[in-house]
Design a protein around this motif. Structure first.
Motif, short mmCIF file in Angstrom:
data_model
loop_
_atom_site.label_atom_id
_atom_site.label_comp_id
_atom_site.label_asym_id
_atom_site.label_seq_id
_atom_site.Cartn_x
_atom_site.Cartn_y
_atom_site.Cartn_z
N ALA A 123 41.31 7.29 37.92
CA ALA A 123 40.99 8.39 37.03
C ALA A 123 40.77 9.66 37.86
N MET A 124 41.13 10.79 37.28
CA MET A 124 41.02 12.07 37.97
C MET A 124 40.27 13.06 37.10
N GLY A 125 39.56 13.96 37.76
CA GLY A 125 38.81 14.96 37.02
C GLY A 125 38.90 16.32 37.68
N TRP A 126 38.54 17.32 36.91
CA TRP A 126 38.41 18.69 37.41
C TRP A 126 36.97 19.15 37.17
N PHE A 127 36.43 19.80 38.18
CA PHE A 127 35.10 20.38 38.12
C PHE A 127 35.17 21.81 38.62
N SER B 84 37.46 5.58 41.90
CA SER B 84 38.00 4.23 41.85
C SER B 84 37.95 3.74 40.41
N GLY B 85 38.93 3.00 40.03
CA GLY B 85 38.94 2.43 38.69
C GLY B 85 39.66 3.32 37.69
N TYR B 86 39.81 2.77 36.49
CA TYR B 86 40.63 3.43 35.48
C TYR B 86 39.88 4.47 34.66
N PRO C 7 29.75 14.28 38.59
CA PRO C 7 30.32 14.40 39.94
C PRO C 7 30.00 13.22 40.84
N HIS C 8 28.84 12.62 40.71
CA HIS C 8 28.47 11.54 41.62
C HIS C 8 29.29 10.27 41.40
N ASP C 9 30.06 10.22 40.32
CA ASP C 9 30.92 9.06 40.07
C ASP C 9 32.26 9.17 40.79
N TYR C 10 32.53 10.28 41.43
CA TYR C 10 33.82 10.50 42.08
C TYR C 10 33.66 10.39 43.60
N GLU C 11 34.55 9.60 44.21
CA GLU C 11 34.49 9.38 45.65
C GLU C 11 35.33 10.36 46.44
N TYR C 12 36.36 10.91 45.82
CA TYR C 12 37.31 11.74 46.54
C TYR C 12 37.32 13.14 45.94
N TRP C 13 37.36 14.14 46.82
CA TRP C 13 37.31 15.53 46.39
C TRP C 13 38.33 16.37 47.14
N GLY C 14 38.91 17.33 46.43
CA GLY C 14 39.75 18.31 47.06
C GLY C 14 38.90 19.38 47.72
N GLN C 15 39.56 20.30 48.38
CA GLN C 15 38.87 21.35 49.14
C GLN C 15 38.40 22.49 48.25
N GLY C 16 38.91 22.56 47.05
CA GLY C 16 38.53 23.63 46.14
C GLY C 16 39.51 24.79 46.19
N THR C 17 39.69 25.42 45.04
CA THR C 17 40.55 26.60 44.96
C THR C 17 39.84 27.64 44.09
N GLN C 18 39.86 28.89 44.54
CA GLN C 18 39.12 29.94 43.86
C GLN C 18 39.92 30.45 42.66
N VAL C 19 39.24 30.56 41.54
CA VAL C 19 39.78 31.19 40.35
C VAL C 19 38.87 32.36 40.00
N THR C 20 39.46 33.53 39.92
CA THR C 20 38.70 34.74 39.59
C THR C 20 39.34 35.40 38.37
N VAL C 21 38.54 35.61 37.33
CA VAL C 21 39.03 36.23 36.11
C VAL C 21 38.34 37.58 35.96
N SER C 22 39.13 38.63 35.96
CA SER C 22 38.57 39.98 35.85
C SER C 22 38.54 40.41 34.39
N SER C 23 37.55 41.23 34.08
CA SER C 23 37.40 41.68 32.69
C SER C 23 38.19 42.95 32.43
#
Length: 123
Positions: free
Chosen positions: A33-37, A99-101, A107-123
């Motif tokens: 399973a994969m997630g986004w935070f 791990s697992g389906y 967040p504590h349920d996830y073992e693997y993390w990417g390095q992160g990517t910045q998203v900036t939304v201007s008004s």
């Protein structure tokens, strides 16, 4: 050790769109399973969406209808399509694998993390 590599962040005006990608380094990761935070300055890491092995998805209410999580046929790349972006969506976005389906909102349920990517939304 599985690595997750994100891409696709950047600067966009409010109302615009971005598509984030997250590629796993091993094809054997296709059963996970994969997630986004995301994490804004001074705030805790926040759940956005997950997709499990059976392609069942779950979203945080504030992004539902604007964001879409999906994965490729090989199930080793996960995408986050973000539409109608708002300034409050500004954060560092992280993909995560566990791990697992089954997916998880925590967040504590996830073992693997990417390095992160910045998203900036201007008004």
């Amino acid at each position: 050790q599985v690595q997750l590599v994100e891409s696709g962040g950047g600067l966009v005006q409010a109302g615009g769109s971005l598509r984030l990608s997250c590629a796993a380094s091993e094809r054997s990761f296709n059963t996970n399973a994969m997630g986004w935070f995301r994490q804004a300055p001074g705030k805790e890491r926040e759940f956005i969406a997950y997709i499990n092995y059976y392609d069942t998805v779950h979203y945080q209410p504030s992004v539902e209808g604007r964001f879409t999580i999906s994965r490729d046929n090989a199930k080793v790349t996960v995408f986050l399509q973000m539409n109608s972006l708002k300034p409050e969506d500004t954060a560092v976005y992280y993909c995560a694998g566990r791990s697992g389906y089954a997916g998880s909102r925590y967040p504590h349920d996830y073992e693997y993390w990417g390095q992160g990517t910045q998203v900036t939304v201007s008004s």
